[in-house]
Scaffold this active site. Structure first.
Site, PDB file in Angstrom:
ATOM      1  N   CYS A  26       0.830  -1.209   0.000  1.00  0.00           N
ATOM      2  CA  CYS A  26       0.000   0.000   0.000  1.00  0.00           C
ATOM      3  C   CYS A  26       0.862   1.256   0.000  1.00  0.00           C
ATOM      4  O   CYS A  26       0.468   2.295  -0.540  1.00  0.00           O
ATOM      5  CB  CYS A  26      -0.943  -0.005   1.192  1.00  0.00           C
ATOM      6  SG  CYS A  26      -0.120  -0.179   2.786  1.00  0.00           S
ATOM      7  N   HIS A  75      -1.620   1.002   7.371  1.00  0.00           N
ATOM      8  CA  HIS A  75      -2.076   1.083   5.984  1.00  0.00           C
ATOM      9  C   HIS A  75      -1.898   2.504   5.466  1.00  0.00           C
ATOM     10  O   HIS A  75      -2.102   3.477   6.197  1.00  0.00           O
ATOM     11  CB  HIS A  75      -3.548   0.674   5.894  1.00  0.00           C
ATOM     12  CG  HIS A  75      -4.079   0.628   4.499  1.00  0.00           C
ATOM     13  ND1 HIS A  75      -3.574  -0.226   3.537  1.00  0.00           N
ATOM     14  CD2 HIS A  75      -5.074   1.327   3.900  1.00  0.00           C
ATOM     15  CE1 HIS A  75      -4.237  -0.052   2.412  1.00  0.00           C
ATOM     16  NE2 HIS A  75      -5.144   0.886   2.601  1.00  0.00           N
TER      17      HIS A  75
END
Length: 979
Positions: free
Chosen positions: A350, A906
């Site tokens: 990510c 994330h």
């Protein structure tokens, strides 16, 4: 007047879409209000593309393409290039004459002279409407399926109106300024009732609109006065019609309440009104769906009724039983637009996806990377800049699987230099950004060094060729800036300047005081540039104390700010995240950190004058007006026997004969030994200068196969260069937008044994004689001739069967082994990805509660707080919303981290799209729209990396985009008016 419409494979190249693949479709001329437009329809459906022709044609070229066929090539003023192939020569010639007339402004004079004649006079000749009808009907009969045909008709709906006369007559499809095509369909008639568009029916309703009793009494007997039709009045279908009248009465009130602009329902518009309320709003489309051949000869009804109603015909009346699309409501046009899609998560990647989305959103950065004609073939295959540009080009046009492969290649290119990014472990987004920018700069530096040392074909006669060998680095032009550090001795005032280049700034969190509101990024930036004292030994006076001031010496187009949200915990050996709230302003100002000598950002204008002035190969040109799908230089070398055989092994005997004749001509050349030496020299030259062969063959795309063979033969006679296969003529090897070849996507085979097998099969540089032997062997194998010898035909066949069986067994064994290795490799990769995903989810869940962070002070005692006067604070507050101060920068992207440590959590990115003039959130594969105010408020605790663009650069890009969109809307409006 007769319509001007031609059919064939179409290819379009433009600045916006690049080059498209060959697609079946049609060119149609629309003329209205002294404006001429070209409509491009595709058989696969979709909205037609409109191109303005009046005062917009640059060049029209017509070339032969096969037997009695031609290729028409049209170039517009903006260098957009349209080609249609396999057009009958007569039709193509008429279209060319018409386009020439438009180009020379002779159209209206010619039309005035032939007004009312149904033709374009001397331009189009005497084309009858029946001839055009036959060609259109025969063309539609050749379609692969009825679905494709219906889609093609749907594609033409927005530009057609249906007119007709009562009773039995032709159906006229009106196009543009009076051009019409007449289709005579027996027993079917459309009245002059306009299309009832916009009437949507409920999907749950299966009722049919029927005629009122008075309308049926007036119209039905007049149209059906034969004995067979009178008998039909008493059959079961008559009862069906009677029962439907009652339903019609219940719908009458609803019909009266509809839009006042719609006309009342008439008897002969039964199907027309129904089609207007469904997916297909054209009467012609509905006619195509009717089975005309199933009607009896005695049927003379209007379109509102089926002839000789039987249970079968009644069943056909209920179209929803056969095709669910009839009951489907009309989908708004906006839903047909392509759904935005991000990048797939390869396993804890990510951080890479967020950084790539933010970089790709920088329009000036993308232009500098793609539009200065970088010679991609001189860049190593696995170089990051090549992988980077390839992903940038195809990210919006390829599917998710292809995009995933391109992402893997970008990751591999980074990992080859920085091993810490290999595998599937979470990494810091700022570290990835720094590595990415540094590696891109190194690749451009290597390219410029190579470009300077290697000679380039055609530059011998250019003045000052050394200056033409420099390509602009997108990182330096857009992101790099220079800061001057002035070290001032406090004792004697001696000043020593030092300059330093940055791609981004890492700024500290500002200390927050409890009674005051949260600090902003402007405060952190000002904190970075504050004057500070340090120990310094002055060479002039020997003083030990000095003051350091920092000022911008050169400003960037885009300023990247990295907010240091992590503090290292010695006890736990972890980077703990500081969730302190930091206000994200819309505008920043660097006015207090600049001097009078500070250089502004590099102005827009991506085309470097030195790079564009050089003669470019066609495969490198972004805006070239001539497509050049010439074969790569490696295909100019002689191939192995097996490869040549496969090349010549075709079902076409004519092609084989041409190849044999070509090889015999090569054998007849004088001095075979000297020819072999020349071939070897040219092969070496092709390896050193691969672009030379491409330059010589850049025009093959416009030639027929015979012309290509003749050209190659002439080149071989004059320069002793190898032969190009005519099959490669229509296979473009590169996109004119970027210069990337189609073989950039597949990787090299990873199995070294396969490469060794290929090497062992290759015959190095055979001469013309061996080429002739190969061709003859191919001819013998194709004719299945028995070789001369002592063995009989039966023995030879047995030996052939044995050899063939052995080869098949070896092939099966090799295939099975390859499949096993592939399955094992895929299984291992899936296991690694699964473990990495589980680890990432576990760490994310553990740290989610801590993701909000702490609202406490950063605790950094070494960080001083910025103090402003009341006037300065008020001025900065106003500028945060307006950007009125000099050297202001606007927020265009934010990379945020959700989690408590840099090794977990994330990353997402919020990006401002200048073309769409809207904000989007990229969460790996998911893309959603978001408001700018939400970005500023939701990312104040998680914002990690901030991208700010210089206000003047931003305004210029935005104004350019708005102008482009306004022009496109004007062209579309003109096309709609012309229709």
């Amino acid at each position: 007047m007769s319509p001007l419409k031609i059919y064939g494979p179409i290819r379009i190249r433009s600045m916006q879409t690049g080059i498209t693949k060959w697609k079946e479709g049609s060119f149609e001329i629309v003329e209205k209000d002294n404006r001429v437009s070209l409509l491009v329809h595709y058989n696969t459906g979709g909205i037609p593309r409109v191109f303005q022709l009046s005062h917009n044609i640059k060049n029209v070229v017509l070339r032969p393409s096969g037997i009695k066929q031609s290729r028409l090539m049209l170039t517009l003023q903006d260098n957009s290039f349209l080609s249609i192939d396999k057009v009958p020569s007569k039709d193509a010639e008429e279209m060319r004459l018409f386009l020439d007339a438009v180009h020379q402004n002779r159209l209206h004079a010619a039309m005035k002279a032939s007004q009312g004649s149904g033709s374009f006079g001397t331009i189009l000749g005497s084309r009858t409407s029946q001839k055009e009808t036959n060609r259109q009907l025969s063309y539609s009969d050749n379609q692969a399926s009825s679905k494709r045909g219906s889609l093609e008709t749907k594609d033409e709906i927005p530009f057609r109106k249906v007119l007709g006369s009562p009773g039995r007559g032709p159906i006229k499809t009106v196009t543009g300024g009076g051009m019409a095509v007449t289709r005579t369909i027996p027993s079917l008639t459309l009245t002059s009732t306009p299309l009832r568009s916009g009437l949507l029916e409920n999907r749950t309703e299966k009722r049919k609109r029927m005629l009122s009793g008075s309308e049926l009494t007036e119209d039905y007997p007049k149209e059906n006065d034969s004995s067979s039709n009178n008998k039909a009045m008493t059959d079961p279908s008559r009862k069906y019609l009677t029962s439907c009248r009652e339903k019609q009465l219940s719908l009458k009130q609803a019909e009266e309440n509809r839009t006042s602009g719609l006309l009342p329902l008439q008897s002969s518009s039964f199907y027309g009104s129904r089609a207007g309320s469904k997916d297909y709003s054209s009467g012609v489309t509905n006619l195509d769906r009717c089975n005309v051949s199933s009607q009896t000869p005695s049927a003379k009804r209007s379109l509102g009724f089926l002839p000789q109603p039987t249970p079968l015909s009644v069943k056909k009346l209920r179209c929803n039983q056969d095709y669910a699309g009839w009951n489907r409501p009309r989908v708004p046009l906006s839903s047909h637009q392509q759904q935005l899609q991000g990048f797939s998560n390869l396993g804890n990647t990510c951080y890479m996806n967020a950084i790539l989305q933010s970089l790709f959103s920088l329009q000036s950065f993308a232009n500098d990377l793609l539009k200065q004609s970088i010679p991609w073939k001189k860049i190593p295959f696995n170089a990051l800049i090549r992988r980077f540009a390839n992903l940038l080009i195809k990210k919006d046009i390829c599917n998710s699987e292809t995009k995933k492969e391109l992402l893997k290649k970008v990751k591999n290119a980074i990992s080859a230099t920085a091993e810490r990014f290999s595998g599937y472990v979470q990494n810091d987004a700022h570290e990835f950004l720094s590595q990415c920018l540094d590696q891109l700069k190194e690749d451009m530096e290597k390219l410029n060094k190579t470009w300077k040392t290697e000679p380039v074909l055609g530059e011998e006669n250019l003045p000052d060729t050394s200056a033409t060998k420099v390509f602009t680095c997108p990182v330096i032009t857009n992101l790099e800036f220079e800061v001057q550090h002035s070290i001032i001795c406090k004792a004697c005032g001696e000043t020593i300047p030092k300059r330093e280049q940055f791609n981004d700034l890492s700024i500290d969190l500002p200390r927050r005081k409890k009674p005051l509101p949260p600090r902003s990024i402007q405060d952190s930036l000002d904190l970075f540039f504050r004057a500070e004292e340090l120990e310094y030994s002055c060479e002039k006076c020997g003083g030990k104390c000095a003051l350091v001031r920092h000022k911008f010496n050169r400003l960037p187009r885009v300023l990247i700010l990295h907010l240091k949200r992590y503090s290292f915990n010695v006890a736990l050996s972890l980077n703990n995240k500081l969730g302190q709230q930091v206000i994200i302003p819309r505008f920043l100002t660097l006015a207090s950190h600049c001097t009078e000598s500070t250089k502004p950002p590099v102005t827009l204008g991506w085309s470097a004058p030195v790079a564009i002035s050089r003669p470019l190969r066609a495969c490198q040109m972004m805006n070239s007006c001539i497509t050049s799908p010439s074969a790569p230089s490696k295909k100019f070398t002689f191939k192995s026997k097996s490869s040549v055989t496969s090349c010549l092994d075709s079902d076409s005997e004519d092609e084989l004969k041409r190849s044999v004749v070509l090889s015999q001509r090569l054998c007849d050349l004088p001095g075979n030994e000297q020819y072999q030496e020349d071939v070897e020299k040219d092969l070496k030259l092709c390896r050193l200068e691969p672009g030379k062969a491409e330059l010589e063959n850049s025009g093959f795309d416009r030639m027929s196969e015979e012309e290509v063979l003749a050209a190659v033969l002439e080149i071989s006679r004059r320069e002793a260069s190898p032969v190009l296969s005519p099959e490669d003529d229509d296979k473009p090897t590169s996109s004119p937008d970027t210069g990337f070849a189609e073989d950039d996507i597949p990787e090299m085979p990873e199995n070294p044994d396969a490469m060794e097998i290929e090497k062992s099969k290759t015959i190095t540089e055979p001469g013309p004689a061996s080429f002739t032997e190969i061709t003859k062997d191919c001819d013998e194998n194709k004719e299945n001739k028995t070789p001369e010898g002592s063995q009989g035909e039966v023995d030879w066949l047995q030996q052939y069967d044995v050899d063939r069986e052995r080869e098949e067994q070896e092939l099966q064994q090799a295939l099975a082994q390859s499949l096993q290795e592939q399955e094992a490799w895929e299984q291992k990769e899936d296991d690694d990805l699964k473990r990495a995903t589980e680890l990432s989810l576990q760490e994310f869940n553990n740290s989610f509660l801590d993701s909000l962070g702490s609202d406490e002070d950063s605790g950094n005692e070494d960080v001083f707080d910025m103090e402003y006067t009341e006037a300065e604070a008020e001025e900065l507050k106003r500028n945060a919303e307006t950007g009125a101060l000099p050297h202001s920068y606007r927020l265009i992207s934010v990379v945020s981290h959700i989690g408590s440590t840099s090794s977990s959590g994330h990353y997402i990115s919020d990006v401002y799209d200048i073309k769409k003039q809207a904000w989007f959130t990229y969460n790996d594969l998911e893309v959603s729209k978001i408001q700018e105010a939400a970005v500023q408020s939701d990312r104040d605790r998680s914002g990690y990396i901030f991208f700010y663009m210089h206000k003047e650069i931003f305004d210029e890009l935005l104004e350019t985009e708005k102008t482009s969109q306004a022009l496109s809307m004007e062209v579309g409006r003109a096309a709609r008016q012309a229709s």
